[in-house]
Design a protein around this motif. Structure first.
Motif, mmCIF file in Angstrom:
data_model
loop_
_atom_site.group_PDB
_atom_site.id
_atom_site.type_symbol
_atom_site.label_atom_id
_atom_site.label_comp_id
_atom_site.label_asym_id
_atom_site.label_seq_id
_atom_site.Cartn_x
_atom_site.Cartn_y
_atom_site.Cartn_z
ATOM 1 N N ILE A 136 0.849 -1.195 0.000
ATOM 2 C CA ILE A 136 0.000 0.000 0.000
ATOM 3 C C ILE A 136 0.881 1.240 0.000
ATOM 4 C CG2 ILE A 136 -1.951 -1.102 1.179
ATOM 5 C CD1 ILE A 136 -0.989 0.230 3.763
ATOM 6 N N PRO A 137 0.344 2.386 -0.437
ATOM 7 C CA PRO A 137 1.102 3.635 -0.400
ATOM 8 C C PRO A 137 0.918 4.340 0.945
ATOM 9 C CG PRO A 137 -0.939 3.978 -1.583
ATOM 10 C CD PRO A 137 -0.932 2.527 -1.163
ATOM 11 N N THR A 138 1.930 5.104 1.343
ATOM 12 C CA THR A 138 1.828 5.840 2.604
ATOM 13 C C THR A 138 2.779 7.027 2.583
ATOM 14 O OG1 THR A 138 1.800 5.582 4.997
ATOM 15 C CG2 THR A 138 3.602 4.513 3.812
ATOM 16 N N LYS A 241 2.373 21.316 7.118
ATOM 17 C CA LYS A 241 1.216 20.904 7.921
ATOM 18 C C LYS A 241 0.204 20.137 7.084
ATOM 19 C CE LYS A 241 1.456 24.372 11.581
ATOM 20 N NZ LYS A 241 0.730 25.460 12.307
ATOM 21 N N GLU A 242 0.066 20.505 5.813
ATOM 22 C CA GLU A 242 -0.865 19.784 4.933
ATOM 23 C C GLU A 242 -0.349 18.373 4.657
ATOM 24 O OE1 GLU A 242 -1.989 21.817 1.409
ATOM 25 O OE2 GLU A 242 -2.653 23.639 2.449
ATOM 26 N N ILE A 243 0.976 18.227 4.518
ATOM 27 C CA ILE A 243 1.544 16.888 4.326
ATOM 28 C C ILE A 243 1.318 16.047 5.579
ATOM 29 C CG2 ILE A 243 3.633 15.575 3.838
ATOM 30 C CD1 ILE A 243 4.781 17.986 2.437
ATOM 31 N N GLU A 244 1.513 16.659 6.750
ATOM 32 C CA GLU A 244 1.313 15.951 7.999
ATOM 33 C C GLU A 244 -0.134 15.509 8.152
ATOM 34 O OE1 GLU A 244 2.185 16.576 12.778
ATOM 35 O OE2 GLU A 244 2.616 18.179 11.344
ATOM 36 N N ALA A 245 -1.065 16.389 7.729
ATOM 37 C CA ALA A 245 -2.489 16.041 7.816
ATOM 38 C C ALA A 245 -2.811 14.872 6.883
ATOM 39 C CB ALA A 245 -3.343 17.258 7.460
ATOM 40 N N LEU A 246 -2.235 14.899 5.682
ATOM 41 C CA LEU A 246 -2.453 13.798 4.736
ATOM 42 C C LEU A 246 -1.861 12.506 5.279
ATOM 43 C CD1 LEU A 246 -3.426 12.742 1.988
ATOM 44 C CD2 LEU A 246 -1.252 13.504 0.991
ATOM 45 N N ALA A 247 -0.707 12.611 5.941
ATOM 46 C CA ALA A 247 -0.076 11.427 6.524
ATOM 47 C C ALA A 247 -0.972 10.803 7.585
ATOM 48 C CB ALA A 247 1.275 11.802 7.114
ATOM 49 N N LYS A 248 -1.615 11.641 8.394
ATOM 50 C CA LYS A 248 -2.522 11.128 9.416
ATOM 51 C C LYS A 248 -3.734 10.454 8.786
ATOM 52 C CE LYS A 248 -1.249 14.380 13.082
ATOM 53 N NZ LYS A 248 -1.711 15.498 13.943
ATOM 54 N N GLN A 249 -4.251 11.058 7.700
ATOM 55 C CA GLN A 249 -5.390 10.456 6.995
ATOM 56 C C GLN A 249 -5.006 9.089 6.420
ATOM 57 O OE1 GLN A 249 -6.696 13.268 4.057
ATOM 58 N NE2 GLN A 249 -7.154 14.876 5.555
ATOM 59 N N LEU A 250 -3.808 9.012 5.861
ATOM 60 C CA LEU A 250 -3.356 7.734 5.296
ATOM 61 C C LEU A 250 -3.159 6.693 6.393
ATOM 62 C CD1 LEU A 250 -0.823 9.015 2.609
ATOM 63 C CD2 LEU A 250 -2.894 7.700 2.165
ATOM 64 N N ALA A 251 -2.646 7.123 7.536
ATOM 65 C CA ALA A 251 -2.467 6.198 8.649
ATOM 66 C C ALA A 251 -3.811 5.662 9.119
ATOM 67 C CB ALA A 251 -1.731 6.890 9.793
ATOM 68 N N GLU A 252 -4.804 6.552 9.149
ATOM 69 C CA GLU A 252 -6.138 6.127 9.555
ATOM 70 C C GLU A 252 -6.736 5.197 8.502
ATOM 71 O OE1 GLU A 252 -9.401 5.720 11.969
ATOM 72 O OE2 GLU A 252 -7.476 6.675 12.414
ATOM 73 N N TRP A 253 -6.473 5.546 7.233
ATOM 74 C CA TRP A 253 -6.984 4.712 6.134
ATOM 75 C C TRP A 253 -6.338 3.324 6.146
ATOM 76 C CZ3 TRP A 253 -3.610 3.227 2.069
ATOM 77 C CH2 TRP A 253 -4.214 2.469 1.065
ATOM 78 N N SER A 254 -5.037 3.274 6.442
ATOM 79 C CA SER A 254 -4.333 1.991 6.368
ATOM 80 C C SER A 254 -4.521 1.137 7.622
ATOM 81 C CB SER A 254 -2.830 2.224 6.148
ATOM 82 O OG SER A 254 -2.276 2.949 7.231
ATOM 83 N N ARG A 255 -5.064 1.730 8.690
ATOM 84 C CA ARG A 255 -5.276 0.949 9.914
ATOM 85 C C ARG A 255 -6.171 -0.261 9.661
ATOM 86 N NH1 ARG A 255 -8.756 0.506 14.062
ATOM 87 N NH2 ARG A 255 -10.185 2.010 13.129
ATOM 88 N N PRO A 256 -7.256 -0.101 8.900
ATOM 89 C CA PRO A 256 -8.079 -1.290 8.612
ATOM 90 C C PRO A 256 -7.335 -2.356 7.803
ATOM 91 C CG PRO A 256 -9.322 0.723 8.201
ATOM 92 C CD PRO A 256 -7.903 1.128 8.405
ATOM 93 N N VAL A 257 -6.316 -1.916 7.034
ATOM 94 C CA VAL A 257 -5.550 -2.896 6.263
ATOM 95 C C VAL A 257 -4.916 -3.915 7.195
ATOM 96 C CG1 VAL A 257 -3.592 -3.227 4.710
ATOM 97 C CG2 VAL A 257 -5.103 -1.267 4.403
ATOM 98 N N ASP A 258 -4.380 -3.402 8.308
ATOM 99 C CA ASP A 258 -3.772 -4.296 9.282
ATOM 100 C C ASP A 258 -4.821 -5.240 9.871
ATOM 101 O OD1 ASP A 258 -1.436 -5.079 10.882
ATOM 102 O OD2 ASP A 258 -2.627 -4.304 12.543
ATOM 103 N N LEU A 259 -6.006 -4.685 10.113
ATOM 104 C CA LEU A 259 -7.070 -5.511 10.673
ATOM 105 C C LEU A 259 -7.483 -6.602 9.687
ATOM 106 C CD1 LEU A 259 -9.294 -2.746 12.337
ATOM 107 C CD2 LEU A 259 -7.721 -4.326 13.477
ATOM 108 N N THR A 260 -7.641 -6.212 8.430
ATOM 109 C CA THR A 260 -8.110 -7.171 7.425
ATOM 110 C C THR A 260 -7.041 -8.208 7.094
ATOM 111 O OG1 THR A 260 -7.469 -5.617 5.691
ATOM 112 C CG2 THR A 260 -9.775 -5.598 6.387
#
Length: 887
Positions: A136-138, A241-260
Motif C-alpha cells: 500500500i502507499p503511505t 502541515k498539509e503533508i502531515e495532515a495527509l499522513a494522518k489520513q493515510l495512517a487512519e486509512w491503512s489501519r483497517p488494512v492491518d485488521l483485514t
C-alpha cells in the motif's frame, strides 16, 4: 581467496570483501570486477565499522581456507573493524543475486558468502510481495523530510516465511554499525522487514518513467502521488502541515488494512458481465475464508440474521459483520462507487454501465487489490496479453526465392495482412462496426473485450491502404518463433505460413524431426547415435545459415561433432576455410583431434610469434580447410581476419564472449562467414545476462539490440522474476541451443563404461624456455657420460621435463605464484569450471606429491572450498574421512 559478504545498514545492502586482510578496498574492487558489477568509481565506496569475532584485534576468518594468524591465547570477543563497502543499486543487486540463485561458479578466488544466498531468498520474498500486489502507499518522515513510500503488507504464510528467514539470517548481515563505541544489537526481523520494504518500494518505482513533472501542483494529494512514482520519494509541497495532515489520513486509512490482513477472512469484489438486455455490469461483494480459498460467500448472506454462514464464520474466529463494515469503509476511500453503495442499508454490490465497468477495471481494481482485497475480474481482462489484443496477422501468398532461384532466409516473402483479435480474424467491415460503437468495452463474436479505439482507427487506415506487403523470410521466421514486429503502430505477432518456410519452422520448434546425415566418407571413427543427431542438427542449421550453440556436457564429443560437420562441408565441395577460435590451452587439442578423426582436413594453427600476418596469412588460409587460433589473437589480428570470407566460424568455450562490451565479442561479431557455431559445456540458457551476446554472435539481431534485450528480458527476469518473459526468451532461443547431459536417458544407454579423452595442452613461454634449457643441459652433459651414469642422467632429465610441463613452480621448488604460468594448469581450471557448474565431483591425479600440495592450495583459493589431498603420507584415519566426505 576473496569472500563476498553483504550486510544491511539503514535498510540498504552493502557489499564488502574478506581476504587475508579484512574488508580492504583492493579486494572489493577485484571482486566487483570479476562479478561484472563494474564500472563504478572507487569514490562510491564507503567506510563502515564491522563488529566481528576477534582474537585480540585480529578478526576470525569466516572460512578455514583463509590463512590469518590468530593469537588464540587471547579471548574470543566482538571487536570493531573498519571495512570498505560498496552500496549496490537495485539493478546491480538483482544482477548479483541472480548469479547466486543460478549457482554460477565464480572461480578466480571469488566466493559468495552465505549472506548472499540468504539475501537472494529475501529478495525472492520481495518479488513475491510484488507479484501478489500486497503493498500500500503511505507517507513517512525520514531525516526531517516527508517521503511518499510503498510499504509491503505481507499476509499469512508470507509473514511466517519472513519470520523464519529472519531467524536464519547470517550474523554478518547485521554486523555493520556507525559507532565503534558499542557492538550493534539490531533485531534480525526488523532488518529483514526493512530490507524487503526498501526493495518493494524501489521495484515499484522502477516500473515507471524516471521523470518528475515540472508543473506546479495544485494540492498536496497530487504532489504525494507524483512522489510515489518518482525516483525521488520526497514530497515537494511547501506546506508541511498539509503533508502531515495527509499522513494522518493515510495512517487512519491503512489501519483497517492491518485488521483485514490479520483476519481469517478476505473481502472480495467480483465484476460480472451483463446477463440481460439492460447491458448493466454488476460488482458483487463476497467473503472468502483464508483457510478455504475455494469457498465464496455472498455478502447478502451476512445481512441475514439466520444465515447458516454466521456460525461457519464465527467458528473460524471472525466477526463477519464487523469485518464487512471495516472492509467496505476502507474500500470506500479507494473507490467512490463502493462509498456510494454504503448509503444503502445492506450493501451487497453495485451496478455499472459499460463506461463505468471500464473505469472500475482501469482506475479502481488495482488500488483495491494493492490494499489487500481480492478483486476477481473476467478472464479476458486478466489474460489480456498477446492473445486478446488487436494485432496483425500475416498470411503468405508466395514462397519467395533469392536471386539464384533458391529458397533461403534472405528470400523475400509476399503476404497479405489480416487484423486479428487473439486467434480471430476481423474483417474491415467488422472493424468499421466497432469504430461506430465508440465504446471501449465491446462484444466481439460473443466475447467481451477491451479495444482501443485509436488502434481500431489505425487498423482501418492500414487495411485500406496496405493490400500486400513483403519481408525477408528471416524476419517472418522470428515472428513464428514467438517474436513480435511493430508495423504502423500495430503488432505483427502471428504469421500463417506454408511450404518450405513452414517445414523449417516445424523442424526448429521440434514439431517435425530433421533428417539425420550419414557420417562423412573420410571421417575416421564411428559417431554414437546422439553425436550423429548433434552433427546432423548442426548441418541442418548450417543449411539455412542459422547459428547453433552446441552445449553438450563435457565428454559427450562437441569436438567430434564439429569436425564431422566441417568434413561433410569439405566433401560437399566447400573450398573456403573454417575459422575455429578457442582458448590457448586447447589449440593443440583441436589439432590432434583433427589429425585423429579428420586427417583429410588441412589444418593451419595461427598462433605464436612466428604466425603469418596480412597478405601472407590470407594466402595460407585459402589453402587450408580449418584455421585454428585463440581469442587473444582473434582480437589482435581482426584487421586481416575480417577480410576472409570464412565458410564458418566456430567459437570453442564460447562463454569467452559473454561480455558484449569486450574487444573479444566485437572482434567475433566482425568476422564474415556463412554460418556460426558456439561450443560450450555450460548451460548458457540459465544465465540471462550472458545469453544475448552468444545469441547475437550466432544470429545477429535475433534478440534485438542489447538495450532492448535488457528492457524486454534481462530486467523483467532478474529484477522481477517475470516467468512470462523467461518463457518467451526460452521459446526464442531453444531452437538454436542443443544441450544433452550424460544423465539423459537417451544418452546414458549409448555411453561406454568410461571415456578416455586426451587433452593436449600448450606450453607457456616460460615453460618452453625452461624445457629448452633442460634439453640443452642434457645434451651438454650426455656427451661426457656413459653407462649407468648416462642412463641416470636421461631419467633425471625426463623427470625434470615432467616437472616443467606441470608447472615452473614445481620445477624451481620456490613456492612462487602459480597463476598464468602453466598451460596444463590453465586447461585443468577450464575443465573444473565446467564440472563445478554441473555440481559434479572430480578426481585429479598427479605423479608428484609436491605438485599435489601446490594444486590443493591453489584450487582451494580459486574455488573457495576444500580440496582434499590424498597421498602416501596421509594418516589412515584422515584418509578415511576424506573418502567418506567425497563419496
Amino acid at each position: 581467496m576473496i569472500i563476498l559478504h553483504v550486510s544491511i545498514l539503514d535498510n540498504k545492502p552493502l557489499l564488502w570483501a574478506e581476504s587475508e586482510a579484512m574488508g580492504t578496498q583492493p579486494a572489493l574492487e577485484q571482486a566487483l570486477h570479476e562479478t561484472g558489477l563494474l564500472p563504478a568509481s572507487p569514490a562510491d565506496n564507503l567506510k563502515h565499522t564491522a563488529w566481528l569475532p576477534c582474537h585480540g584485534e585480529t578478526p576470525v576468518p569466516s572460512s578455514p581456507l583463509i590463512d590469518r594468524k590468530l593469537d588464540k591465547r587471547k579471548s574470543l570477543h566482538l571487536a570493531p573493524c573498519t571495512v570498505v563497502s560498496r552500496p549496490l543499486s537495485l539493478a546491480k543487486m538483482a544482477d548479483l543475486l541472480s548469479q547466486v540463485r543460478a549457482g554460477l561458479v565464480r572461480g578466480k578466488g571469488i566466493v559468495y558468502g552465505p549472506s548472499l544466498s540468504w539475501m537472494a531468498r529475501l529478495y525472492g520474498m520481495a518479488l513475491r510481495i510484488l507479484s501478489k500486489e500486497t503493498f500500500i502507499p503511505t507517507i513517512i518522515s525520514h531525516n526531517k523530510e516527508w517521503q511518499a513510500r510503498w510499504i509491503p503488507v505481507p499476509e499469512g504464510e508470507d509473514e511466517e516465511y519472513i519470520s523464519a528467514l529472519a531467524k536464519q539470517m547470517p550474523a554478518v548481515c547485521r554486523c555493520l554499525y556507525e559507532s565503534k563505541q558499542s557492538a550493534p544489537d539490531l533485531p534480525a526481523l526488523l532488518l529483514s522487514q526493512g530490507m524487503i520494504a526498501t526493495w518493494v518500494d524501489e521495484l515499484i518505482r522502477s516500473c515507471g518513467e524516471p521523470t518528475r513533472s515540472k508543473r506546479q501542483h495544485t494540492n498536496v494529494h497530487d504532489a504525494w502521488l507524483e512522489a510515489l512514482h518518482s525516483p525521488d520519494p520526497c514530497i515537494h509541497w511547501p506546506k508541511s502541515k498539509e503533508i502531515e495532515a495527509l499522513a494522518k489520513q493515510l495512517a487512519e486509512w491503512s489501519r483497517p488494512v492491518d485488521l483485514t490482513t490479520r483476519s481469517s477472512l478476505r473481502f472480495c469484489f467480483r465484476l460480472n458481465e451483463p446477463n440481460d438486455e439492460s447491458g448493466l455490469w454488476k460488482v458483487d461483494y463476497l467473503l472468502q475464508p483464508k483457510s478455504d480459498l475455494s469457498t465464496l460467500i455472498d455478502a447478502k448472506e451476512i445481512w441475514k440474521k439466520k444465515s447458516p454462514y454466521h456460525k461457519y464464520l464465527q467458528q473460524s474466529g471472525a466477526n463477519p459483520l464487523e469485518f464487512v463494515l471495516t472492509a467496505l469503509g476502507q474500500a470506500g476511500g479507494l473507490c467512490p462507487l463502493v462509498y456510494k453503495s454504503l448509503k444503502t442499508k445492506h450493501p451487497t454490490g453495485f451496478e455499472l454501465d459499460a463506461n463505468g465497468a471500464l473505469q472500475f477495471l482501469t482506475d479502481y481494481a488495482q488500488p483495491l487489490r494493492s490494499a489487500g482485497f481480492n478483486v476477481m475480474l473476467p478472464s479476458w481482462w486478466v489474460g489480456r496479453g498477446p492473445n486478446r489484443r488487436l494485432g496483425l496477422k500475416a498470411k503468405t501468398t508466395a514462397s519467395g526465392k533469392d536471386g539464384s532461384g533458391r529458397f533461403t532466409l534472405d528470400s523475400i516473402m509476399s503476404f497479405d495482412y489480416r487484423v486479428s483479435l487473439g486467434e480471430q480474424e476481423l474483417s474491415l467491415d467488422e472493424l468499421l462496426d466497432l469504430a461506430r460503437l465508440k465504446e471501449p468495452l465491446v462484444q466481439v463474436r460473443g466475447q467481451w473485450t477491451l479495444i482501443d479505439q485509436k488502434q481500431i482507427q489505425s487498423a482501418i487506415r492500414f487495411l485500406q491502404k496496405q493490400k500486400e506487403h513483403s519481408l525477408p523470410a528471416r524476419e517472418l521466421l522470428q515472428v513464428v518463433l514467438g517474436d513480435e514486429k511493430q508495423i504502423s503502430g500495430l503488432t505483427l505477432d502471428q504469421v500463417e505460413i506454408d511450404g518450405w518456410l513452414k517445414e523449417l519452422a516445424d523442424s526448429l520448434t521440434g514439431r517435425k524431426a530433421f533428417e539425420l546425415c550419414p557420417s562423412p566418407h573420410s571421417f575416421h571413427g564411428a559417431l554414437r547415435s546422439y553425436q550423429e543427431k548433434g552433427y546432423s542438427w548442426l548441418a541442418f542449421l548450417r543449411q539455412w545459415q542459422l547459428g547453433a550453440c552446441l552445449a553438450d556436457d563435457m565428454g559427450l564429443g562437441k569436438t567430434v561433432q564439429t569436425l564431422a560437420l566441417i568434413q561433410r562441408e569439405t566433401e560437399s565441395g566447400e573450398t573456403r576455410p573454417v575459422l575455429l577460435v578457442c582458448p590457448t590451452s586447447v589449440v593443440n587439442n583441436w589439432r590432434k583431434e583433427a589429425e585423429r578423426f579428420t586427417p583429410g582436413l588441412s589444418v593451419l594453427v595461427h598462433h605464436g610469434t612466428q604466425r603469418s600476418k596480412q597478405s601472407k596469412f590470407l594466402k595460407e588460409a585459402e589453402n587450408h580447410s580449418l584455421v585454428v587460433t585463440t581469442y587473444a589473437l582473434m582480437q589482435r589480428d581482426i584487421e586481416f581476419l575480417s577480410e576472409v570470407q570464412w565458410a564458418g566460424v566456430v567459437l570453442d568455450e564460447a562463454q569467452n564472449i559473454k561480455n558484449p562490451s569486450t574487444r573479444q565479442f566485437k572482434a567475433a561479431r566482425a568476422l564474415n562467414s556463412d554460418y556460426r557455431i558456439a561450443l560450450t559445456g555450460t548451460p548458457v540458457e540459465n544465465h540471462v545476462g550472458d545469453l544475448w551476446s552468444i545469441m547475437d554472435f550466432l544470429n545477429p539481431g535475433m534478440l534485438g539490440s542489447q538495450s532492448g534485450f535488457k528492457t524486454r528480458f534481462k530486467k523483467p527476469i532478474q529484477m522481477y522474476g517475470d516467468s512470462d518473459a523467461a518463457e518467451k526468451l526460452r521459446t526464442l532461443t531453444q531452437p538454436f541451443i542443443l544441450r544433452r547431459l550424460k544423465t539423459d536417458k537417451t544418452i546414458i544407454q549409448d555411453l561406454p563404461e568410461k571415456f578416455e579423452i586426451k587433452e593436449y595442452c600448450s606450453l607457456t613461454k616460460e615453460q618452453a624456455a625452461l624445457y629448452q634449457a633442460v634439453v640443452d643441459d642434457l645434451q651438454e652433459k650426455i656427451q661426457s657420460s656413459e653407462g649407468i651414469n648416462r642412463r641416470g642422467l636421461v631419467l633425471a632429465s625426463l623427470m625434470r621435463l615432467k616437472q616443467v610441463c606441470n608447472h615452473p613452480a614445481q620445477y624451481a621448488d620456490d613456492h612462487s605464484d602459480l597463476e598464468g604460468r602453466s598451460g596444463k594448469l590453465e586447461r585443468l581450471l577450464e575443465m573444473l569450471l565446467e564440472i563445478r557448474e554441473l555440481d559434479e565431483r572430480t578426481l585429479v591425479f598427479t605423479q608428484f606429491a609436491e605438485m599435489g600440495a601446490l594444486l590443493q592450495t591453489y584450487l582451494q583459493d580459486y574455488f573457495g572450498e576444500p580440496a582434499y589431498f590424498l597421498y602416501g603420507g596421509t594418516p589412515r584415519k584422515k584418509r578415511d574421512e576424506m573418502i567418506q566426505r567425497f563419496q
